[in-house]
Design a protein around this motif. Structure first.
Motif, PDB file in Angstrom:
ATOM      1  N   ALA A 118       0.763  -1.277  -0.007  1.00 28.98           N
ATOM      2  CA  ALA A 118       0.060  -0.231   0.093  1.00 28.98           C
ATOM      3  C   ALA A 118       0.911   1.520  -0.096  1.00 28.98           C
ATOM      4  CB  ALA A 118      -0.931   0.200   1.221  1.00 28.98           C
ATOM      5  N   GLY A 119       1.822   1.299   0.945  1.00 31.41           N
ATOM      6  CA  GLY A 119       2.801   2.144   0.575  1.00 31.41           C
ATOM      7  C   GLY A 119       3.721   2.384  -0.515  1.00 31.41           C
ATOM      8  N   GLU A 120       3.805   1.433  -1.200  1.00 32.23           N
ATOM      9  CA  GLU A 120       4.408   1.586  -2.944  1.00 32.23           C
ATOM     10  C   GLU A 120       3.530   2.114  -3.620  1.00 32.23           C
ATOM     11  OE1 GLU A 120       5.600  -2.378  -3.973  1.00 32.23           O
ATOM     12  OE2 GLU A 120       7.017  -2.398  -2.424  1.00 32.23           O
ATOM     13  N   THR A 121       2.137   1.893  -3.479  1.00 32.48           N
ATOM     14  CA  THR A 121       1.125   2.578  -4.279  1.00 32.48           C
ATOM     15  C   THR A 121       1.121   3.937  -3.787  1.00 32.48           C
ATOM     16  OG1 THR A 121      -0.040   0.546  -4.514  1.00 32.48           O
ATOM     17  CG2 THR A 121      -1.420   2.454  -4.979  1.00 32.48           C
ATOM     18  N   TRP A 122       1.012   4.316  -2.549  1.00 33.24           N
ATOM     19  CA  TRP A 122       0.865   5.676  -2.078  1.00 33.24           C
ATOM     20  C   TRP A 122       2.084   6.458  -2.585  1.00 33.24           C
ATOM     21  CZ3 TRP A 122       3.417   9.186   0.791  1.00 33.24           C
ATOM     22  CH2 TRP A 122       2.683  10.392   1.031  1.00 33.24           C
ATOM     23  N   LEU A 123       3.372   5.942  -2.574  1.00 36.56           N
ATOM     24  CA  LEU A 123       4.491   6.751  -3.005  1.00 36.56           C
ATOM     25  C   LEU A 123       4.291   6.949  -4.478  1.00 36.56           C
ATOM     26  CD1 LEU A 123       7.713   5.450  -1.159  1.00 36.56           C
ATOM     27  CD2 LEU A 123       6.593   7.776  -1.063  1.00 36.56           C
ATOM     28  N   ALA A 124       3.802   6.056  -5.235  1.00 37.01           N
ATOM     29  CA  ALA A 124       3.826   6.241  -6.877  1.00 37.01           C
ATOM     30  C   ALA A 124       2.728   7.582  -7.034  1.00 37.01           C
ATOM     31  CB  ALA A 124       3.187   5.238  -7.323  1.00 37.01           C
ATOM     32  N   ALA A 125       1.581   7.336  -6.274  1.00 38.19           N
ATOM     33  CA  ALA A 125       0.836   8.512  -6.451  1.00 38.19           C
ATOM     34  C   ALA A 125       1.185   9.953  -5.691  1.00 38.19           C
ATOM     35  CB  ALA A 125      -0.682   8.319  -5.880  1.00 38.19           C
ATOM     36  N   PHE A 126       2.103   9.816  -4.845  1.00 38.82           N
ATOM     37  CA  PHE A 126       2.584  10.900  -4.292  1.00 38.82           C
ATOM     38  C   PHE A 126       3.547  11.623  -5.207  1.00 38.82           C
ATOM     39  CE2 PHE A 126       5.800  13.031  -1.462  1.00 38.82           C
ATOM     40  CZ  PHE A 126       5.035  13.973  -0.938  1.00 38.82           C
ATOM     41  N   ASP A 127       4.473  10.839  -5.831  1.00 39.67           N
ATOM     42  CA  ASP A 127       5.625  11.185  -6.877  1.00 39.67           C
ATOM     43  C   ASP A 127       5.096  11.619  -7.750  1.00 39.67           C
ATOM     44  OD1 ASP A 127       8.226  11.508  -8.005  1.00 39.67           O
ATOM     45  OD2 ASP A 127       7.810   9.454  -8.973  1.00 39.67           O
ATOM     46  N   ASP A 128       3.824  11.306  -8.566  1.00 40.79           N
ATOM     47  CA  ASP A 128       3.026  11.748  -9.767  1.00 40.79           C
ATOM     48  C   ASP A 128       2.534  13.055  -9.622  1.00 40.79           C
ATOM     49  OD1 ASP A 128       3.675   9.543 -11.085  1.00 40.79           O
ATOM     50  OD2 ASP A 128       1.731   8.761 -10.994  1.00 40.79           O
ATOM     51  N   ALA A 129       2.094  13.478  -8.195  1.00 36.02           N
ATOM     52  CA  ALA A 129       1.527  14.714  -7.852  1.00 36.02           C
ATOM     53  C   ALA A 129       2.304  15.882  -7.242  1.00 36.02           C
ATOM     54  CB  ALA A 129       0.070  14.354  -7.211  1.00 36.02           C
ATOM     55  N   TYR A 130       3.426  15.379  -7.112  1.00 37.60           N
ATOM     56  CA  TYR A 130       4.612  16.032  -6.171  1.00 37.60           C
ATOM     57  C   TYR A 130       4.674  17.521  -6.562  1.00 37.60           C
ATOM     58  CZ  TYR A 130       8.100  17.238  -2.924  1.00 37.60           C
ATOM     59  OH  TYR A 130       9.136  18.023  -2.118  1.00 37.60           O
ATOM     60  N   ASP A 131       5.064  17.781  -7.766  1.00 37.00           N
ATOM     61  CA  ASP A 131       5.453  19.211  -8.121  1.00 37.00           C
ATOM     62  C   ASP A 131       4.086  20.239  -8.084  1.00 37.00           C
ATOM     63  OD1 ASP A 131       8.140  18.966  -8.713  1.00 37.00           O
ATOM     64  OD2 ASP A 131       7.672  18.168 -10.586  1.00 37.00           O
ATOM     65  N   THR A 132       2.940  19.750  -8.681  1.00 31.48           N
ATOM     66  CA  THR A 132       1.693  20.403  -8.415  1.00 31.48           C
ATOM     67  C   THR A 132       1.317  20.557  -7.300  1.00 31.48           C
ATOM     68  OG1 THR A 132       0.974  19.265 -10.484  1.00 31.48           O
ATOM     69  CG2 THR A 132      -0.723  20.243  -9.149  1.00 31.48           C
ATOM     70  N   GLU A 133       1.187  19.499  -6.319  1.00 36.09           N
ATOM     71  CA  GLU A 133       1.183  19.772  -4.905  1.00 36.09           C
ATOM     72  C   GLU A 133       1.821  20.653  -4.129  1.00 36.09           C
ATOM     73  OE1 GLU A 133      -0.857  19.285  -1.158  1.00 36.09           O
ATOM     74  OE2 GLU A 133      -1.542  18.639  -3.002  1.00 36.09           O
ATOM     75  N   ILE A 134       3.088  20.759  -4.350  1.00 36.49           N
ATOM     76  CA  ILE A 134       3.940  21.649  -3.537  1.00 36.49           C
ATOM     77  C   ILE A 134       3.579  23.072  -4.069  1.00 36.49           C
ATOM     78  CG2 ILE A 134       6.147  22.208  -3.001  1.00 36.49           C
ATOM     79  CD1 ILE A 134       5.350  19.822  -1.518  1.00 36.49           C
ATOM     80  N   ALA A 135       3.341  23.207  -5.522  1.00 39.23           N
ATOM     81  CA  ALA A 135       3.379  24.634  -6.210  1.00 39.23           C
ATOM     82  C   ALA A 135       2.039  25.361  -5.690  1.00 39.23           C
ATOM     83  CB  ALA A 135       2.949  24.318  -7.461  1.00 39.23           C
ATOM     84  N   SER A 136       0.953  24.179  -5.099  1.00 36.60           N
ATOM     85  CA  SER A 136      -0.348  24.754  -4.925  1.00 36.60           C
ATOM     86  C   SER A 136      -0.071  25.361  -3.557  1.00 36.60           C
ATOM     87  CB  SER A 136      -1.391  23.532  -4.782  1.00 36.60           C
ATOM     88  OG  SER A 136      -1.177  22.790  -3.688  1.00 36.60           O
ATOM     89  N   TRP A 137       0.840  24.991  -2.668  1.00 26.94           N
ATOM     90  CA  TRP A 137       1.018  25.621  -1.469  1.00 26.94           C
ATOM     91  C   TRP A 137       1.184  27.122  -1.458  1.00 26.94           C
ATOM     92  CZ3 TRP A 137       4.805  21.889   1.413  1.00 26.94           C
ATOM     93  CH2 TRP A 137       4.294  20.535   1.742  1.00 26.94           C
ATOM     94  N   ALA A 138       2.079  27.440  -2.173  1.00 26.63           N
ATOM     95  CA  ALA A 138       2.177  28.967  -2.352  1.00 26.63           C
ATOM     96  C   ALA A 138       0.847  29.758  -2.581  1.00 26.63           C
ATOM     97  CB  ALA A 138       3.223  29.299  -3.688  1.00 26.63           C
ATOM     98  N   THR A 139      -0.004  28.990  -3.412  1.00 24.60           N
ATOM     99  CA  THR A 139      -1.192  29.645  -3.935  1.00 24.60           C
ATOM    100  C   THR A 139      -2.251  29.612  -2.594  1.00 24.60           C
ATOM    101  OG1 THR A 139      -1.297  28.860  -6.010  1.00 24.60           O
ATOM    102  CG2 THR A 139      -3.158  29.610  -5.164  1.00 24.60           C
ATOM    103  N   ASP A 140      -2.013  28.518  -1.712  1.00 21.76           N
ATOM    104  CA  ASP A 140      -2.899  28.428  -0.727  1.00 21.76           C
ATOM    105  C   ASP A 140      -2.306  29.201   0.624  1.00 21.76           C
ATOM    106  OD1 ASP A 140      -4.285  26.462  -1.952  1.00 21.76           O
ATOM    107  OD2 ASP A 140      -3.293  24.574  -0.866  1.00 21.76           O
ATOM    108  N   ILE A 141      -0.756  29.552   0.544  1.00 18.40           N
ATOM    109  CA  ILE A 141      -0.496  30.665   1.619  1.00 18.40           C
ATOM    110  C   ILE A 141      -0.921  32.005   1.089  1.00 18.40           C
ATOM    111  CG2 ILE A 141       1.496  31.588   2.387  1.00 18.40           C
ATOM    112  CD1 ILE A 141       2.940  28.554   2.259  1.00 18.40           C
ATOM    113  N   ALA A 142      -0.639  32.314  -0.029  1.00 21.88           N
ATOM    114  CA  ALA A 142      -1.298  33.727  -0.422  1.00 21.88           C
ATOM    115  C   ALA A 142      -2.439  33.929   0.144  1.00 21.88           C
ATOM    116  CB  ALA A 142      -0.917  33.847  -1.975  1.00 21.88           C
ATOM    117  N   ALA A 143      -3.560  32.926  -0.525  1.00 15.71           N
ATOM    118  CA  ALA A 143      -4.865  33.064  -0.198  1.00 15.71           C
ATOM    119  C   ALA A 143      -5.047  33.242   1.276  1.00 15.71           C
ATOM    120  CB  ALA A 143      -5.760  31.887  -0.845  1.00 15.71           C
ATOM    121  N   ALA A 144      -4.333  32.540   2.077  1.00 19.15           N
ATOM    122  CA  ALA A 144      -4.664  32.615   3.504  1.00 19.15           C
ATOM    123  C   ALA A 144      -4.323  33.938   4.183  1.00 19.15           C
ATOM    124  CB  ALA A 144      -4.124  31.431   4.253  1.00 19.15           C
ATOM    125  N   SER A 145      -3.232  34.577   3.321  1.00 12.48           N
ATOM    126  CA  SER A 145      -2.531  35.816   4.197  1.00 12.48           C
ATOM    127  C   SER A 145      -3.487  36.963   4.073  1.00 12.48           C
ATOM    128  CB  SER A 145      -1.274  36.120   3.215  1.00 12.48           C
ATOM    129  OG  SER A 145      -0.595  35.221   3.582  1.00 12.48           O
TER     130      SER A 145
END
Length: 145
Positions: A118-145
């Motif tokens: 299950a961890g291998e499956t989770w890591l594969a999905a996490f890897d696929d979405a990593y750049d998009t997910e981390i980039a969304s943090w900047a947007t989320d932080i700006a929206a919360a400010s």
């Protein structure tokens, strides 16, 4: 039963947050992240110990429980050890790599190992979405400010 071979993922991405360095790093503490990350709700076994090396908290996402331990907290970064029970274990680091005026460039680095199929499956999905997910943090932080 065939043993699961551990799969390790090491990923980094950088984002810019429009706050000075000391405020930027504070956004990535357990309490700081609560201000901008939807659904982030850390729970502390020792409520009066929320920050600094050795502080422990847990989070729940979907059906997964994760235990976090702050292992380093510096003015220019912090690092956590984390275990998602039966799924993954590893570290997460946030480091200020550049700062000027009211903006800070931070590098977010995950180094995780799967603990099960299950961890291998989770890591594969996490890897696929990593750049998009981390980039969304900047947007989320700006929206919360």
């Amino acid at each position: 039963m065939i043993p699961v071979m551990p799969i390790t993922l090491h990923r980094s991405a950088e984002i810019t947050v429009v706050v000075p360095r000391e405020k930027a790093i504070a956004l990535f503490t357990a309490g700081g992240e609560r201000r901008w990350a939807d659904g982030w709700d850390p729970h502390y076994p020792q409520p009066d110990r929320r920050d600094g090396p050795g502080a422990v908290f847990s989070t729940a996402h979907a059906s997964h429980q994760t235990t976090w331990i702050m292992v380093d907290h510096r003015p220019d970064g912090l690092r956590y050890a984390r275990v998602t029970h039966g799924i993954t274990a590893g570290t997460v680091a946030v480091d200020a790599v550049a700062s000027h005026h009211d903006a800070t460039r931070v590098r977010v680095t995950y180094d995780l190992t799967a603990l099960s199929t299950a961890g291998e499956t989770w890591l594969a999905a996490f890897d696929d979405a990593y750049d998009t997910e981390i980039a969304s943090w900047a947007t989320d932080i700006a929206a919360a400010s």
